[in-house]
Design an enzyme around this catalytic site. Structure first.
Site, PDB file in Angstrom:
ATOM      1  N   CYS A  31       1.055  -1.404  -0.141  1.00  0.00           N
ATOM      2  CA  CYS A  31       0.108  -0.085   0.056  1.00  0.00           C
ATOM      3  C   CYS A  31       0.794   1.332  -0.125  1.00  0.00           C
ATOM      4  O   CYS A  31       1.703   1.350  -0.866  1.00  0.00           O
ATOM      5  CB  CYS A  31      -0.778  -0.099   1.294  1.00  0.00           C
ATOM      6  SG  CYS A  31      -2.474   0.998   1.038  1.00  0.00           S
ATOM      7  N   HIS A  87      -7.436  -4.638  -3.549  1.00  0.00           N
ATOM      8  CA  HIS A  87      -6.293  -3.858  -2.817  1.00  0.00           C
ATOM      9  C   HIS A  87      -6.077  -4.822  -1.570  1.00  0.00           C
ATOM     10  O   HIS A  87      -7.122  -5.404  -1.144  1.00  0.00           O
ATOM     11  CB  HIS A  87      -6.607  -2.723  -2.446  1.00  0.00           C
ATOM     12  CG  HIS A  87      -5.480  -1.736  -1.612  1.00  0.00           C
ATOM     13  ND1 HIS A  87      -4.541  -1.425  -2.424  1.00  0.00           N
ATOM     14  CD2 HIS A  87      -5.652  -1.338  -0.574  1.00  0.00           C
ATOM     15  CE1 HIS A  87      -3.927  -0.371  -1.643  1.00  0.00           C
ATOM     16  NE2 HIS A  87      -4.196  -0.746  -0.504  1.00  0.00           N
ATOM     17  N   ASP A 120      -8.124  -3.708  -7.846  1.00  0.00           N
ATOM     18  CA  ASP A 120      -7.900  -2.740  -7.020  1.00  0.00           C
ATOM     19  C   ASP A 120      -8.377  -1.450  -7.072  1.00  0.00           C
ATOM     20  O   ASP A 120      -8.021  -0.538  -7.940  1.00  0.00           O
ATOM     21  CB  ASP A 120      -6.072  -2.541  -6.658  1.00  0.00           C
ATOM     22  CG  ASP A 120      -5.795  -1.665  -5.550  1.00  0.00           C
ATOM     23  OD1 ASP A 120      -6.628  -0.742  -4.963  1.00  0.00           O
ATOM     24  OD2 ASP A 120      -4.716  -1.772  -5.146  1.00  0.00           O
TER      25      ASP A 120
END
Length: 245
Positions: free
Chosen positions: A125, A214, A183
């Site tokens: 991330c 994600h 994502d």
């Protein structure tokens, strides 16, 4: 390999940075991986990921990425309050402060008799972005960047012309770029912007997109994909075995 773990407070130009160190119990010196967390800092899934990588013969350091903005030891929850605070921190801390954090970690690694002088970075991330960003440091030989957010936009706080997308051409490390095609935080057009910029900049990189959302590596929550997670850990281990050992 059996591993051990301890915490280390490292001084940076912007304050004390608590860093969690995972390393093999066996005597010897090992290559280092700086592992950058999500916006939530070192949660239980991040600790388990660090332990997995350390068990393959690496010293893994997990810094508190927003140490200037939180009390030492802060871990944010995977809930709305945690997301709001983590995103606020992300948009507050300049990239230049992340750069000085990386240099402090590199200097710390260089002083440890259980480390070699080979260093890689890895992150998920925002941590994927920070692993990418850290590769601007000439001491970093390879970076595994997992669903890295906000590279495409150049919007994170930084001096003009010092955003990570613009600075891509200055990265000499080998990059492993991992993405989820479903994502919502990094849709197709944004990923392709990063991909094309890497091509134009002449970087050495591999690019892998999976049918995943994600945070598919995070072993908590409904988006976790254990099969893909094992595959990606293997790809990261291969990268670091080849480039750091």
């Amino acid at each position: 390999m059996i591993i051990q773990q301890h915490s280390q407070d490292i001084e940076t130009p912007t304050g004390t940075m608590r860093t969690y160190v995972y390393r093999p119990q066996a005597d010897g010196n090992y290559p280092a991986i700086i592992f950058y967390s999500e916006i939530f800092q070192q949660t239980a899934p991040i600790a388990r990921s660090a332990a997995i990588m350390a068990g393959h013969g690496f010293v893994v350091l997990v810094p508190e990425v927003f140490h200037e903005l939180n009390p030492i030891g802060t871990v944010l929850g995977y809930d709305d309050a945690g997301k709001d605070k983590g995103n606020q921190d992300k948009w507050t801390k300049p990239l230049e402060h992340h750069d000085s954090d990386t240099q402090a970690l590199v200097s710390f690694i260089g002083q440890q008799d259980y480390c070699t002088d080979s260093i890689g970075t890895m992150g998920v991330c925002i941590g994927g972005h920070l692993a990418y960003r850290a590769a601007l440091n000439s001491n970093i030989l390879a970076a595994a960047c997992l669903y890295a957010t906000d590279i495409h936009s150049g919007d994170l706080p930084s001096d003009e012309g010092n955003d990570s997308l613009t600075r891509t051409k200055d990265i000499k490390a080998e990059l492993l770029m991992i993405w989820g095609k479903q994502d919502p935080h990094i849709p197709d057009a944004w990923r392709m912007l990063v991909h094309n910029n890497l091509l134009v900049s002449g970087n050495v990189f591999s690019w892998h997109e999976f049918n995943a959302s994600h945070a598919f590596m995070r072993d908590e929550g409904e988006r976790y994909d254990p099969q893909l997670a094992l595959r990606v850990y293997g790809m990261a281990v291969e990268l670091f075995n080849r480039t750091l050992k």
